[in-house]
Design a protein around this motif. Structure first.
Motif, PDB file in Angstrom:
ATOM      1  N   UNK B  58       0.831  -1.189   0.000  1.00 13.66           N
ATOM      2  CA  UNK B  58       0.000   0.000   0.000  1.00 13.66           C
ATOM      3  C   UNK B  58       0.876   1.253   0.000  1.00 13.66           C
ATOM      4  N   UNK B  59       0.538   2.195  -0.869  1.00 10.19           N
ATOM      5  CA  UNK B  59       1.277   3.441  -0.918  1.00 10.19           C
ATOM      6  C   UNK B  59       2.374   3.505  -1.959  1.00 10.19           C
ATOM      7  N   UNK B  60       2.738   2.371  -2.525  1.00 10.68           N
ATOM      8  CA  UNK B  60       3.754   2.367  -3.584  1.00 10.68           C
ATOM      9  C   UNK B  60       3.082   2.620  -4.922  1.00 10.68           C
ATOM     10  N   UNK B  61       3.670   3.515  -5.686  1.00  9.43           N
ATOM     11  CA  UNK B  61       3.099   3.910  -6.964  1.00  9.43           C
ATOM     12  C   UNK B  61       2.942   2.715  -7.905  1.00  9.43           C
ATOM     13  N   UNK B  62       1.863   2.722  -8.689  1.00 13.19           N
ATOM     14  CA  UNK B  62       1.660   1.646  -9.668  1.00 13.19           C
ATOM     15  C   UNK B  62       2.584   1.792 -10.877  1.00 13.19           C
ATOM     16  N   UNK B  63       3.486   2.787 -10.830  1.00 10.49           N
ATOM     17  CA  UNK B  63       4.527   2.872 -11.862  1.00 10.49           C
ATOM     18  C   UNK B  63       5.587   1.790 -11.649  1.00 10.49           C
ATOM     19  N   UNK B  64       5.574   1.191 -10.479  1.00 13.86           N
ATOM     20  CA  UNK B  64       6.531   0.130 -10.148  1.00 13.86           C
ATOM     21  C   UNK B  64       5.841  -1.226 -10.333  1.00 13.86           C
ATOM     22  N   UNK B  65       6.495  -2.111 -11.082  1.00 18.78           N
ATOM     23  CA  UNK B  65       5.931  -3.442 -11.281  1.00 18.78           C
ATOM     24  C   UNK B  65       7.048  -4.480 -11.302  1.00 18.78           C
ATOM     25  N   UNK B  66       6.689  -5.701 -10.920  1.00 16.65           N
ATOM     26  CA  UNK B  66       7.665  -6.774 -10.885  1.00 16.65           C
ATOM     27  C   UNK B  66       7.206  -7.966 -11.688  1.00 16.65           C
ATOM     28  N   UNK B  67       8.181  -8.739 -12.167  1.00 17.71           N
ATOM     29  CA  UNK B  67       7.875  -9.934 -12.943  1.00 17.71           C
ATOM     30  C   UNK B  67       9.026 -10.925 -12.797  1.00 17.71           C
ATOM     31  N   UNK B  68       8.827 -12.113 -13.367  1.00 19.30           N
ATOM     32  CA  UNK B  68       9.871 -13.137 -13.312  1.00 19.30           C
ATOM     33  C   UNK B  68       9.795 -14.014 -14.546  1.00 19.30           C
ATOM     34  N   UNK B  69      10.972 -14.389 -15.035  1.00 21.34           N
ATOM     35  CA  UNK B  69      11.047 -15.354 -16.112  1.00 21.34           C
ATOM     36  C   UNK B  69      12.239 -16.254 -15.840  1.00 21.34           C
ATOM     37  N   UNK B  70      11.973 -17.511 -15.613  1.00 21.70           N
ATOM     38  CA  UNK B  70      13.052 -18.435 -15.308  1.00 21.70           C
ATOM     39  C   UNK B  70      13.786 -18.053 -14.037  1.00 21.70           C
ATOM     40  N   UNK B  71      15.100 -17.901 -14.138  1.00 24.64           N
ATOM     41  CA  UNK B  71      15.911 -17.552 -12.976  1.00 24.64           C
ATOM     42  C   UNK B  71      16.112 -16.054 -12.809  1.00 24.64           C
ATOM     43  N   UNK B  72      15.400 -15.259 -13.597  1.00 25.85           N
ATOM     44  CA  UNK B  72      15.574 -13.806 -13.550  1.00 25.85           C
ATOM     45  C   UNK B  72      14.282 -13.088 -13.173  1.00 25.85           C
TER      46      UNK B  72
END
Lengths: 120, 111
Positions: B58-72
């Protein structure tokens, strides 16, 4: 509101033992899933995880520093204590304590940090 | 234990998007969706930006996003703003023996 604050010496001599205390409020270390960890950051360098202690007294240590670290908790005082033996100048760093959640493993609240310098 | 691998630096202009990678192994990033990301401004404590790979506190801008593919794992910041200039660290659960590990950190410069 969760807060944490580190306290301890700002200067230690080589070979001495460092004792740091994390005093926290806004949560209980007897609540399931809750932990407190220690992380350090040498000047200009990256974060390094040191140790974690959980509500059930489960303790985890960085494999590379395990032999030098001890983490304990005093639930009644809302404190977690980290001791690190045989301090060396390379251990000069800002030491942080932080609130950690077991499963899914992240630090969501951090203390302000305390700079510890190791020098004779 | 080996730190997760991050680029030392990335840069972008205001309004652009950037992505910071965090490469681990099949023992950590690849096996668990338990990567978190932290933003650290100079002289300040780190701040949680992403947890469980892609969730925002909560409170973190939705301009920040995370993802994952394999080991990265990756952190993407869209619509770059001057205030985003900071160091960013990834962190992951790494199994019962290593337990947890941080990345080496990435310095983001907003041009």
């Amino acid at each position: 509101q969760i807060t944490l604050k580190e306290s301890g010496p700002t200067l230690v001599k080589p070979t001495q033992t460092l004792t740091l205390t994390c005093t926290f409020s806004g949560f209980s270390l007897s609540t399931s899933g809750v932990g407190v960890g220690w992380i350090r950051q040498p000047p200009g360098k990256a974060l390094e995880w040191l140790a974690l202690i959980y509500w059930d007294d489960d303790k985890r240590y960085s494999p590379s520093l395990k032999s030098r670290l001890t983490i304990t908790k005093d639930t009644s005082k809302n404190q977690v204590v980290l001791t690190m033996t045989n301090m060396d100048p390379v251990d000069t760093a800002t030491y942080y304590c932080a609130h950690h959640l077991d499963h899914p493993y992240y630090f969501d609240y951090w203390g302000q940090g305390t700079l510890v310098t190791v020098s004779s | 234990q080996s730190a997760l691998t991050q680029p030392a630096s990335v840069s972008g202009s205001p309004g652009q998007s950037i992505t910071i990678s965090c490469t681990g192994t099949s023992n950590d990033v690849g096996s668990y969706n338990l990567v978190s990301w932290y933003q650290q401004h100079p002289g300040k404590a780190p701040k949680l930006m992403i947890y469980e790979g892609s969730k925002r506190p909560s409170g973190v801008s939705n301009r920040f996003s995370g993802s994952k593919s394999g080991n990265t794992a990756s952190l993407t910041i869209s619509g770059l703003q001057a205030e985003d200039e900071a160091d960013y660290y990834c962190y992951s659960y790494a199994g019962s023996s290593t337990y947890v590990v941080f990345g080496g950190g990435t310095k983001l410069t907003v041009l």
